[in-house]
Design an enzyme around this catalytic site. Structure first.
Site, mmCIF file in Angstrom:
data_model
loop_
_atom_site.group_PDB
_atom_site.id
_atom_site.type_symbol
_atom_site.label_atom_id
_atom_site.label_comp_id
_atom_site.label_asym_id
_atom_site.label_seq_id
_atom_site.Cartn_x
_atom_site.Cartn_y
_atom_site.Cartn_z
ATOM 1 N N HIS A 170 0.803 -1.223 0.000
ATOM 2 C CA HIS A 170 0.000 0.000 0.000
ATOM 3 C C HIS A 170 0.833 1.269 0.000
ATOM 4 O O HIS A 170 0.295 2.357 -0.137
ATOM 5 C CB HIS A 170 -0.943 0.029 1.214
ATOM 6 C CG HIS A 170 -0.249 0.420 2.478
ATOM 7 N ND1 HIS A 170 0.458 -0.480 3.223
ATOM 8 C CD2 HIS A 170 -0.120 1.612 3.101
ATOM 9 C CE1 HIS A 170 0.982 0.137 4.265
ATOM 10 N NE2 HIS A 170 0.649 1.416 4.216
HETATM 11 C C1 UD1 Z 1 -2.337 5.504 5.800
HETATM 12 C C2 UD1 Z 1 -1.097 5.921 6.563
HETATM 13 C C3 UD1 Z 1 -0.054 4.799 6.529
HETATM 14 C C4 UD1 Z 1 -0.644 3.477 6.960
HETATM 15 C C5 UD1 Z 1 -1.863 3.189 6.094
HETATM 16 C C6 UD1 Z 1 -2.501 1.856 6.432
HETATM 17 C C7 UD1 Z 1 -0.609 8.342 6.474
HETATM 18 C C8 UD1 Z 1 0.300 9.357 5.923
HETATM 19 N N1 UD1 Z 1 -0.463 7.096 5.977
HETATM 20 O O1 UD1 Z 1 -2.006 5.415 4.436
HETATM 21 O O2 UD1 Z 1 0.999 5.138 7.409
HETATM 22 O O3 UD1 Z 1 0.315 2.448 6.843
HETATM 23 O O4 UD1 Z 1 -2.798 4.255 6.286
HETATM 24 O O5 UD1 Z 1 -3.714 1.684 5.814
HETATM 25 O O6 UD1 Z 1 -1.385 8.643 7.341
HETATM 26 N N2 UD1 Z 1 -9.318 4.952 1.532
HETATM 27 C C9 UD1 Z 1 -10.517 4.297 1.408
HETATM 28 N N3 UD1 Z 1 -11.127 3.854 2.534
HETATM 29 C C10 UD1 Z 1 -10.590 4.032 3.769
HETATM 30 C C11 UD1 Z 1 -9.358 4.704 3.877
HETATM 31 C C12 UD1 Z 1 -8.737 5.154 2.753
HETATM 32 O O7 UD1 Z 1 -11.034 4.113 0.330
HETATM 33 O O8 UD1 Z 1 -11.199 3.609 4.771
HETATM 34 C C13 UD1 Z 1 -8.648 5.459 0.328
HETATM 35 C C14 UD1 Z 1 -8.620 6.971 0.343
HETATM 36 O O9 UD1 Z 1 -9.642 7.485 -0.424
HETATM 37 C C15 UD1 Z 1 -7.280 7.333 -0.221
HETATM 38 C C16 UD1 Z 1 -6.453 6.086 -0.067
HETATM 39 O O10 UD1 Z 1 -7.307 5.032 0.349
HETATM 40 O O11 UD1 Z 1 -7.352 7.669 -1.571
HETATM 41 C C17 UD1 Z 1 -5.351 6.306 0.922
HETATM 42 O O12 UD1 Z 1 -5.854 6.637 2.232
HETATM 43 P P1 UD1 Z 1 -4.992 7.571 3.222
HETATM 44 O O13 UD1 Z 1 -5.616 7.613 4.565
HETATM 45 O O14 UD1 Z 1 -4.724 8.841 2.536
HETATM 46 O O15 UD1 Z 1 -3.591 6.887 3.357
HETATM 47 P P2 UD1 Z 1 -3.147 5.369 3.323
HETATM 48 O O16 UD1 Z 1 -2.489 5.102 2.038
HETATM 49 O O17 UD1 Z 1 -4.262 4.460 3.756
#
Ligand code: UD1
Length: 369
Positions: free
Chosen positions: A204
């Site tokens: 991820h």
């Molecule tokens: C975040 C953390 C990372 C952790 C990871 C585990 C930061 C900087 N990064 O990264 O350290 O290892 O979580 O999951 O905080 N999304 C969904 N549903 C959700 C959550 C996210 O669809 O419940 C999508 C969002 O729309 C986004 C993408 O996933 O486009 C990334 O989510 P985001 O919270 O920005 O960061 P992660 O890559 O999950």
């Protein structure tokens, strides 16, 4: 009066806060739980609260997704009035996600003490958003709880007073110990046939999944391993979106690759526990595989968790195909590292934290500005 406001936001926070909140209840420390809402899908969020028996959040900021700046700013904007209202002695943040730094920054500006659990880890790679979050959170923390001894050196190098740093062990491993007897068997997730012998993949990290060439290279490499050993691949929403955007869906249908939705804690634990090999770019999974004694190949060029390499079962292989294939073959042929359990990864880290905080609260007079 609330002594401590505990903050969670994203999936890797949930397994860290569960034992801390339990230990607070046992120690008579009054705590409330704030969820920023950074992760919001049922599979990334509610399932973990259910699996881990975390109390329902007292406050949910419901920030959702956004760019780093928007997400961080929105958490800060919504957290400030909560903090002014609650007036705790301290806030407690875990790990290194955007919610961690956002809430720490708000608290420190209001003169509220910041407690950081899992402080001092460093990859020395500032292109990782989590590294920025770690460095900055530690600079403004009043009490820093570390999971491995190396972290103390990192903090000392950054000028942080050693008197504020406490080596307590790893709360995530507390959660692992507590839940191992309740893990969902791999056969329930994969079917009896595949559960006999399989590997696990998680991906991820932006550096691996946002760039099409890197992602394609990793998926091709894993497909080569999957030709010999079926690989279970619970897919993070960021990775799924990137695969679709890059037109790489065909790699998910290669023989031996089993795509799964993001799994709950107990299902993931069951899957890791009996895997022959785990390939990952996660931070937490490097530690969990070390605690389980399962060989792990980390698909990154560095780790902020050196105990998993120096003492545990983790090997850093980067993203080079040849290096990954050689290391995987070695493990599948019975090689790989045996590893030992790092100091204080014994299931009692949260109890140590609560004992230290009880003393600290005792000697303190506080007021929100
Ligand atoms: C975040 C953390 C990372 C952790 C990871 C585990 C930061 C900087 N990064 O990264 O350290 O290892 O979580 O999951 O905080 N999304 C969904 N549903 C959700 C959550 C996210 O669809 O419940 C999508 C969002 O729309 C986004 C993408 O996933 O486009 C990334 O989510 P985001 O919270 O920005 O960061 P992660 O890559 O999950």
């Amino acid at each position: 009066m609330t002594d401590i406001l505990c903050i969670v936001g994203a999936r890797p926070n949930f397994m860290k806060i569960a034992p801390v909140m339990k230990a607070f209840v046992a120690a008579g420390i009054s705590a409330k739980l704030v969820h920023t809402g950074q992760h919001y899908d049922a599979a990334m969020n509610e399932q973990f609260f259910a699996d881990l028996g975390i109390p329902h959040p007292d406050i949910n900021l419901e920030v959702g997704s956004g760019s780093h700046a928007v997400q961080t700013a929105e958490i800060m904007r919504r957290f400030e009035p909560v903090l002014l209202q609650e007036k705790p002695a301290a806030i407690l943040v875990v790990g290194d996600v955007n919610s961690t730094i956002a809430c720490a920054l708000v608290a420190s500006k209001l003169g509220v003490a910041v407690i950081h659990v899992e402080a001092g880890l460093r990859s020395y790679d500032r292109s990782m958003p989590e590294e920025i979050n770690r460095v900055l959170t530690d600079q403004i923390s009043d009490l820093l709880f570390i999971t491995e001894k190396d972290a103390a050196h990192n903090l000392a190098r950054e000028g942080i007073d050693g008197a504020r740093v406490h080596f307590v062990g790893n709360v995530m491993i507390d959660t692992l110990h507590h839940n191992l007897p309740h893990a969902v068997p791999a056969s329930a997730t994969l079917g009896a046939d595949m559960a006999r012998s399989y590997g696990v993949l998680t991906l991820h990290r932006p550096s691996n999944v946002d760039d099409r060439d890197t992602l394609a290279g990793l998926l091709e490499t894993v497909a080569m391993i999957a030709a010999d050993l079926p690989i279970a691949f619970p897919l993070h929403p960021r990775t799924r979106a990137s695969i679709e955007r890059s037109g790489l869906q065909a790699w998910l249908e290669k023989p031996g690759i089993r795509v799964l939705p993001p799994l709950g804690y107990l299902a993931m634990l069951g899957l890791m526990k009996d895997a022959r090999i785990v390939l990952t770019d996660s931070g937490g999974i490097q530690e969990e595989t070390t605690a389980l004694g399962v060989p792990c190949l980390t698909l990154r060029h560095n780790t902020e968790r050196p105990a998993t390499v120096d003492e545990g079962t983790n090997t850093i292989v980067g993203t080079d195909r040849k290096a990954i294939l050689i290391a995987a073959e070695d493990i599948l042929n019975g090689g790989g590292k045996a590893g030992r359990i790092p100091e204080y990864w014994d299931g009692r880290a949260a109890v140590r934290i609560a004992a230290i905080l009880l003393q600290w609260l005792d000697g303190r007079n506080y007021a929100v500005a």
